[in-house]
Design an enzyme around this catalytic site. Structure first.
Site, short mmCIF file in Angstrom:
data_model
loop_
_atom_site.label_atom_id
_atom_site.label_comp_id
_atom_site.label_asym_id
_atom_site.label_seq_id
_atom_site.Cartn_x
_atom_site.Cartn_y
_atom_site.Cartn_z
CB SER A 98 2.31 4.79 1.00
OG SER A 98 2.00 5.28 2.28
CE LYS A 172 -0.61 5.01 4.89
NZ LYS A 172 0.33 5.99 4.36
CE LYS A 240 0.36 6.25 -3.22
NZ LYS A 240 1.06 6.02 -1.92
#
Length: 302
Positions: A98, A172, A240
């Site tokens: 990601s 995502k 994150k």
């Protein structure tokens, strides 16, 4: 490049990478593995080649898969440690980490300069999905490159092509926004019910049959009730992702108040020493804020 004889270089044998590697090996793909902590490759020594560097790992690979922790690590492995520079013409890079959409686009350009294809293909489903080969794979790239990757994706889960390079990462981010915000909502709902005197386990069961039912309530609601916060997806990774969501929103001149609030809550959770608990452990920050534990049977009798 015969689909059933792809030579795959897999970079990143961690919580997600290890079960994904297991499934690819079981499907018969010849593989070369690399991980910064080399010992994580040990379980596969009899079945795959182990490389000393990313550059060495990718040199003869038809397909290069990265499953790494964040944009900085992917940049370090692909660019600074020479993986992209060592690609052979016609290779295909599949970044299943990601990362920021802008990072994916830049890495695609660098791969193209070497005559290689590129697909950004982040996943959802956690370690359970990785183990059971039912990951949701969100792919960004040309139709040709995504089609080339499908024999790999079919072993790992279900792939949906979202659009051009970077689109997979945008999907995502959307996924992680929904996941993070919903974990916050489930935490608040179960704590509210418990402190009012209701059994949170019974509340969860009742809600599962109604409009509030969700995969988060089903799996992470149960984790909260069991107080089982062993990491499937660590809180530091969710933090994150929330940070990337906000960065992307700022780049698009958007304000996302719910994402900002949940980011702040995960930041507090990590700051209080819980970086490696599962992201469902957001409940711990809510309990800390309120000075109260949820418990399992609601408010104790006076």
């Amino acid at each position: 490049m015969s689909a059933n004889r792809f030579h795959i270089a897999f970079l990143g044998i961690g919580l997600m990478g290890a079960p994904m590697t297991r499934n690819l090996l079981d499907a018969g793909f010849p593989m070369t593995l690399w991980n910064r902590t080399a010992s994580k490759c040990d379980p596969f020594k009899g079945e795959a080649a182990i490389a000393d560097s990313p550059e060495q790992a990718v040199r003869d690979a038809d397909v290069v898969i990265t499953m790494l922790e964040n944009s900085d690590v992917v940049e370090r492995v692909l660019v600074e440690q020479g993986a992209i520079a060592a690609l052979k013409p016609g290779a295909l890079v599949i970044d299943m980490s990601s990362v920021q959409p802008s990072v994916a686009r830049r890495h695609a350009e660098l791969a193209a300069e070497k005559g290689a294809g590129y697909v950004d293909a982040p996943v959802s489903g956690g370690t359970v999905g990785a183990t059971e080969a039912r990951l949701s794979i969100m792919a960004g790239g040309s139709e040709q490159d995504v089609d080339r990757a499908r024999p790999v994706f079919e072993v790992l889960g279900k792939c949906t092509r979202i659009g051009p390079v970077g689109s997979g990462q945008l999907a995502k981010l959307a996924n992680q926004a929904i996941v993070g915000i919903t974990i916050g909502a489930v935490s608040e709902a179960l704590l509210l019910a418990a402190k009012g005197g209701a059994d949170p386990a019974a509340v969860r069961e009742a809600l599962m049959g109604g409009f509030a039912g969700s995969r988060i309530l089903e799996l992470h609601g149960q984790r909260m009730i069991d107080r089982d916060f062993s990491p499937g997806a660590p809180a530091r990774i969710q933090l994150k992702d929330m940070r990337m969501i906000l960065d992307e929103a700022r780049a698009e001149n958007l304000t996302l108040p719910l994402a900002q609030q949940v980011h702040n809550e995960y930041q507090s959770l990590v700051a209080n020493g819980h970086s490696d608990v599962d992201h469902s452990g957001l409940l711990l920050d809510l309990e800390h804020l309120n000075g109260a534990l949820m418990g399992t049977l609601g408010k104790p009798e006076k």
